[in-house]
Design a protein around this motif. Structure first.
Motif, PDB file in Angstrom:
ATOM      1  N   GLU A   1       0.835  -1.194   0.000  1.00  0.00           N
ATOM      2  CA  GLU A   1       0.000   0.000   0.000  1.00  0.00           C
ATOM      3  C   GLU A   1       0.875   1.250   0.000  1.00  0.00           C
ATOM      4  OE1 GLU A   1      -3.440  -0.013   2.721  1.00  0.00           O
ATOM      5  OE2 GLU A   1      -2.661  -1.934   3.447  1.00  0.00           O
ATOM      6  N   ILE A   2       0.303   2.338  -0.475  1.00  0.00           N
ATOM      7  CA  ILE A   2       0.941   3.652  -0.366  1.00  0.00           C
ATOM      8  C   ILE A   2       0.122   4.443   0.644  1.00  0.00           C
ATOM      9  CG2 ILE A   2       1.617   5.756  -1.567  1.00  0.00           C
ATOM     10  CD1 ILE A   2       1.742   4.111  -4.136  1.00  0.00           C
ATOM     11  N   LEU A   3       0.739   4.786   1.777  1.00  0.00           N
ATOM     12  CA  LEU A   3       0.003   5.403   2.878  1.00  0.00           C
ATOM     13  C   LEU A   3       0.579   6.767   3.223  1.00  0.00           C
ATOM     14  CD1 LEU A   3      -0.260   2.347   5.316  1.00  0.00           C
ATOM     15  CD2 LEU A   3      -2.014   3.178   3.737  1.00  0.00           C
ATOM     16  N   PRO A   4      -0.290   7.734   3.523  1.00  0.00           N
ATOM     17  CA  PRO A   4       0.206   9.020   4.029  1.00  0.00           C
ATOM     18  C   PRO A   4       0.705   8.860   5.458  1.00  0.00           C
ATOM     19  CG  PRO A   4      -2.188   8.981   4.045  1.00  0.00           C
ATOM     20  CD  PRO A   4      -1.760   7.722   3.359  1.00  0.00           C
ATOM     21  N   LEU A   5       1.690   9.649   5.825  1.00  0.00           N
ATOM     22  CA  LEU A   5       2.243   9.563   7.175  1.00  0.00           C
ATOM     23  C   LEU A   5       1.178   9.763   8.244  1.00  0.00           C
ATOM     24  CD1 LEU A   5       5.594  11.534   6.744  1.00  0.00           C
ATOM     25  CD2 LEU A   5       5.296   9.060   6.950  1.00  0.00           C
ATOM     26  N   SER A   6       0.161  10.548   7.933  1.00  0.00           N
ATOM     27  CA  SER A   6      -0.881  10.850   8.916  1.00  0.00           C
ATOM     28  C   SER A   6      -1.722   9.631   9.271  1.00  0.00           C
ATOM     29  CB  SER A   6      -1.791  11.962   8.387  1.00  0.00           C
ATOM     30  OG  SER A   6      -2.367  11.587   7.142  1.00  0.00           O
ATOM     31  N   ASN A   7      -1.661   8.562   8.456  1.00  0.00           N
ATOM     32  CA  ASN A   7      -2.487   7.378   8.708  1.00  0.00           C
ATOM     33  C   ASN A   7      -1.731   6.233   9.374  1.00  0.00           C
ATOM     34  OD1 ASN A   7      -4.472   8.782   7.411  1.00  0.00           O
ATOM     35  ND2 ASN A   7      -4.761   7.331   5.728  1.00  0.00           N
ATOM     36  N   LEU A   8      -0.445   6.390   9.591  1.00  0.00           N
ATOM     37  CA  LEU A   8       0.350   5.261  10.066  1.00  0.00           C
ATOM     38  C   LEU A   8       0.033   4.876  11.505  1.00  0.00           C
ATOM     39  CD1 LEU A   8       3.875   5.959   8.542  1.00  0.00           C
ATOM     40  CD2 LEU A   8       1.850   4.917   7.506  1.00  0.00           C
ATOM     41  N   ALA A   9      -0.368   5.836  12.324  1.00  0.00           N
ATOM     42  CA  ALA A   9      -0.635   5.548  13.734  1.00  0.00           C
ATOM     43  C   ALA A   9      -1.805   4.583  13.907  1.00  0.00           C
ATOM     44  CB  ALA A   9      -0.904   6.844  14.495  1.00  0.00           C
ATOM     45  N   GLU A  10      -2.648   4.445  12.871  1.00  0.00           N
ATOM     46  CA  GLU A  10      -3.791   3.540  12.948  1.00  0.00           C
ATOM     47  C   GLU A  10      -3.372   2.078  12.823  1.00  0.00           C
ATOM     48  OE1 GLU A  10      -6.251   4.759   9.764  1.00  0.00           O
ATOM     49  OE2 GLU A  10      -6.530   6.817  10.510  1.00  0.00           O
ATOM     50  N   ARG A  11      -2.137   1.841  12.403  1.00  0.00           N
ATOM     51  CA  ARG A  11      -1.644   0.482  12.205  1.00  0.00           C
ATOM     52  C   ARG A  11      -0.350   0.310  12.989  1.00  0.00           C
ATOM     53  NH1 ARG A  11      -3.230  -0.372   5.855  1.00  0.00           N
ATOM     54  NH2 ARG A  11      -4.682   1.380   5.728  1.00  0.00           N
ATOM     55  N   GLY A  12       0.228  -0.854  12.878  1.00  0.00           N
ATOM     56  CA  GLY A  12       1.495  -1.071  13.546  1.00  0.00           C
ATOM     57  C   GLY A  12       1.480  -2.332  14.383  1.00  0.00           C
ATOM     58  N   PRO A  13       2.600  -2.617  15.042  1.00  0.00           N
ATOM     59  CA  PRO A  13       3.815  -1.800  15.115  1.00  0.00           C
ATOM     60  C   PRO A  13       4.559  -1.768  13.786  1.00  0.00           C
ATOM     61  CG  PRO A  13       4.209  -3.934  16.100  1.00  0.00           C
ATOM     62  CD  PRO A  13       2.752  -3.895  15.781  1.00  0.00           C
ATOM     63  N   TRP A  14       5.452  -0.787  13.658  1.00  0.00           N
ATOM     64  CA  TRP A  14       6.173  -0.551  12.424  1.00  0.00           C
ATOM     65  C   TRP A  14       7.659  -0.827  12.591  1.00  0.00           C
ATOM     66  CZ3 TRP A  14       3.945   0.959   7.806  1.00  0.00           C
ATOM     67  CH2 TRP A  14       2.591   1.340   7.871  1.00  0.00           C
ATOM     68  N   VAL A  15       8.283  -1.247  11.494  1.00  0.00           N
ATOM     69  CA  VAL A  15       9.738  -1.337  11.435  1.00  0.00           C
ATOM     70  C   VAL A  15      10.171  -0.639  10.148  1.00  0.00           C
ATOM     71  CG1 VAL A  15       9.735  -3.606  10.306  1.00  0.00           C
ATOM     72  CG2 VAL A  15      11.766  -2.849  11.544  1.00  0.00           C
ATOM     73  N   ALA A  16      11.139   0.252  10.291  1.00  0.00           N
ATOM     74  CA  ALA A  16      11.613   1.057   9.163  1.00  0.00           C
ATOM     75  C   ALA A  16      12.985   1.594   9.514  1.00  0.00           C
ATOM     76  CB  ALA A  16      10.651   2.213   8.882  1.00  0.00           C
ATOM     77  N   ALA A  17      13.652   2.139   8.521  1.00  0.00           N
ATOM     78  CA  ALA A  17      14.951   2.760   8.772  1.00  0.00           C
ATOM     79  C   ALA A  17      14.810   3.825   9.851  1.00  0.00           C
ATOM     80  CB  ALA A  17      15.491   3.382   7.485  1.00  0.00           C
ATOM     81  N   GLU A  18      15.793   3.878  10.736  1.00  0.00           N
ATOM     82  CA  GLU A  18      15.726   4.826  11.848  1.00  0.00           C
ATOM     83  C   GLU A  18      15.639   6.266  11.361  1.00  0.00           C
ATOM     84  OE1 GLU A  18      17.007   1.036  13.412  1.00  0.00           O
ATOM     85  OE2 GLU A  18      17.572   2.185  11.642  1.00  0.00           O
ATOM     86  N   ALA A  19      16.201   6.554  10.195  1.00  0.00           N
ATOM     87  CA  ALA A  19      16.189   7.915   9.664  1.00  0.00           C
ATOM     88  C   ALA A  19      14.894   8.255   8.928  1.00  0.00           C
ATOM     89  CB  ALA A  19      17.379   8.123   8.728  1.00  0.00           C
ATOM     90  N   LEU A  20      13.975   7.294   8.818  1.00  0.00           N
ATOM     91  CA  LEU A  20      12.698   7.536   8.148  1.00  0.00           C
ATOM     92  C   LEU A  20      11.656   7.956   9.174  1.00  0.00           C
ATOM     93  CD1 LEU A  20      10.889   7.444   5.633  1.00  0.00           C
ATOM     94  CD2 LEU A  20      10.468   5.025   6.128  1.00  0.00           C
ATOM     95  N   SER A  21      11.120   9.157   9.040  1.00  0.00           N
ATOM     96  CA  SER A  21      10.105   9.641   9.965  1.00  0.00           C
ATOM     97  C   SER A  21       8.785   8.911   9.734  1.00  0.00           C
ATOM     98  CB  SER A  21       9.894  11.147   9.778  1.00  0.00           C
ATOM     99  OG  SER A  21       8.792  11.592  10.551  1.00  0.00           O
ATOM    100  N   LEU A  22       8.194   8.415  10.821  1.00  0.00           N
ATOM    101  CA  LEU A  22       6.889   7.760  10.751  1.00  0.00           C
ATOM    102  C   LEU A  22       5.843   8.518  11.559  1.00  0.00           C
ATOM    103  CD1 LEU A  22       7.887   3.987  11.122  1.00  0.00           C
ATOM    104  CD2 LEU A  22       7.530   5.298   9.022  1.00  0.00           C
ATOM    105  N   GLY A  23       6.121   9.761  11.869  1.00  0.00           N
ATOM    106  CA  GLY A  23       5.159  10.557  12.618  1.00  0.00           C
ATOM    107  C   GLY A  23       4.908   9.984  13.999  1.00  0.00           C
ATOM    108  N   GLU A  24       3.627   9.804  14.339  1.00  0.00           N
ATOM    109  CA  GLU A  24       3.243   9.307  15.662  1.00  0.00           C
ATOM    110  C   GLU A  24       3.104   7.788  15.700  1.00  0.00           C
ATOM    111  OE1 GLU A  24       3.011  11.299  18.303  1.00  0.00           O
ATOM    112  OE2 GLU A  24       3.676  12.899  16.954  1.00  0.00           O
ATOM    113  N   ALA A  25       3.466   7.104  14.635  1.00  0.00           N
ATOM    114  CA  ALA A  25       3.298   5.649  14.576  1.00  0.00           C
ATOM    115  C   ALA A  25       4.196   4.946  15.591  1.00  0.00           C
ATOM    116  CB  ALA A  25       3.609   5.148  13.169  1.00  0.00           C
ATOM    117  N   ARG A  26       3.719   3.821  16.091  1.00  0.00           N
ATOM    118  CA  ARG A  26       4.468   3.032  17.078  1.00  0.00           C
ATOM    119  C   ARG A  26       5.471   2.135  16.365  1.00  0.00           C
ATOM    120  NH1 ARG A  26       3.204  -2.046  19.686  1.00  0.00           N
ATOM    121  NH2 ARG A  26       1.214  -2.027  18.555  1.00  0.00           N
ATOM    122  N   ARG A  27       6.726   2.220  16.760  1.00  0.00           N
ATOM    123  CA  ARG A  27       7.788   1.426  16.150  1.00  0.00           C
ATOM    124  C   ARG A  27       8.091   0.178  16.980  1.00  0.00           C
ATOM    125  NH1 ARG A  27      11.622   3.885  12.444  1.00  0.00           N
ATOM    126  NH2 ARG A  27      11.061   6.033  11.947  1.00  0.00           N
TER     127      ARG A  27
END
Length: 203
Positions: free
Chosen positions: A142-168
């Motif tokens: 999927e292609i998701l806007p950063l504003s929608n990431l907090a609705e899903r998770g947990p997330w794993v991504a490069a540390e330098a990639l901002s995920l907004g308020e999403a839970r890592r």
């Protein structure tokens, strides 16, 4: 010697790792600056090889991430892997960068992996974790806007990639180490070709 070199260039940070049973441990270089990946990549490879005290010719396997992610980063990583393979006569394997991110996670359950997309968006996919097994896709990409990431998770991504308020999720290995881990499981390589989503993303 059975020495593996991994290359991660399709995200906001450059990672290169060197690993093998003859080496004391896996060595990883991670750079998060703004310099072009192509100008730093071979320097990082040479530094790892020199530090290990082996010639480049001892590298028997190269593993590279093929996207999705940064357009220029994908091209740089694949071109370097292809050039080294031709020069050294070693094997080369390529894997989806979202799978690579998911492979950084440990344990069981579900994790969402993210890679940088166009401005304000990420490429995302959920994976089912199975401990020592290779993560299995649980959703379509999927292609998701950063504003929608907090609705899903947990997330794993490069540390330098901002995920907004999403839970890592705290990863147990770097992306470069995850590439080598995937190859060591015997997972079949994907094509050594760029994996773009909706044309070349900004990056």
């Amino acid at each position: 010697m059975d020495v593996s070199l991994s290359i991660v260039t399709c995200g906001p940070q450059l990672e290169v790792a060197l690993s093998g049973p003859q080496l004391n441990s896996t060595s990883v270089i991670r750079l998060c600056g703004v310099a072009r990946r192509s100008s730093l990549l071979m320097g990082a490879v040479d530094l790892l090889v020199e530090d290990a005290g082996i010639p480049r010719a001892e590298i028997s396997k190269i593993v590279v991430s093929r996207g999705p992610g940064s357009f220029t980063g994908i091209r740089s990583g694949l071109a370097t892997a292809g050039g080294l393979t031709a020069a050294l006569g070693c094997r080369v394997l390529a894997y989806n960068s979202l799978l690579v991110q998911a492979a950084r996670a440990g344990g069981s359950g579900e994790v969402w992996a993210a890679q940088p997309g166009r401005r304000g968006e990420v490429y995302a996919r959920a994976f089912a974790l199975g401990g020592v097994a290779v993560p299995e896709p649980a959703t379509e990409l999927e292609i998701l806007p950063l504003s929608n990431l907090a609705e899903r998770g947990p997330w794993v991504a490069a540390e330098a990639l901002s995920l907004g308020e999403a839970r890592r999720m705290a990863p147990i290995r770097s992306a470069a180490e995850a590439l080598i881990w995937l190859a060591d499981t015997g997972l079949a390589s994907e094509p050594l070709e760029p994996l773009y989503v909706e044309g070349p993303p900004v990056g």
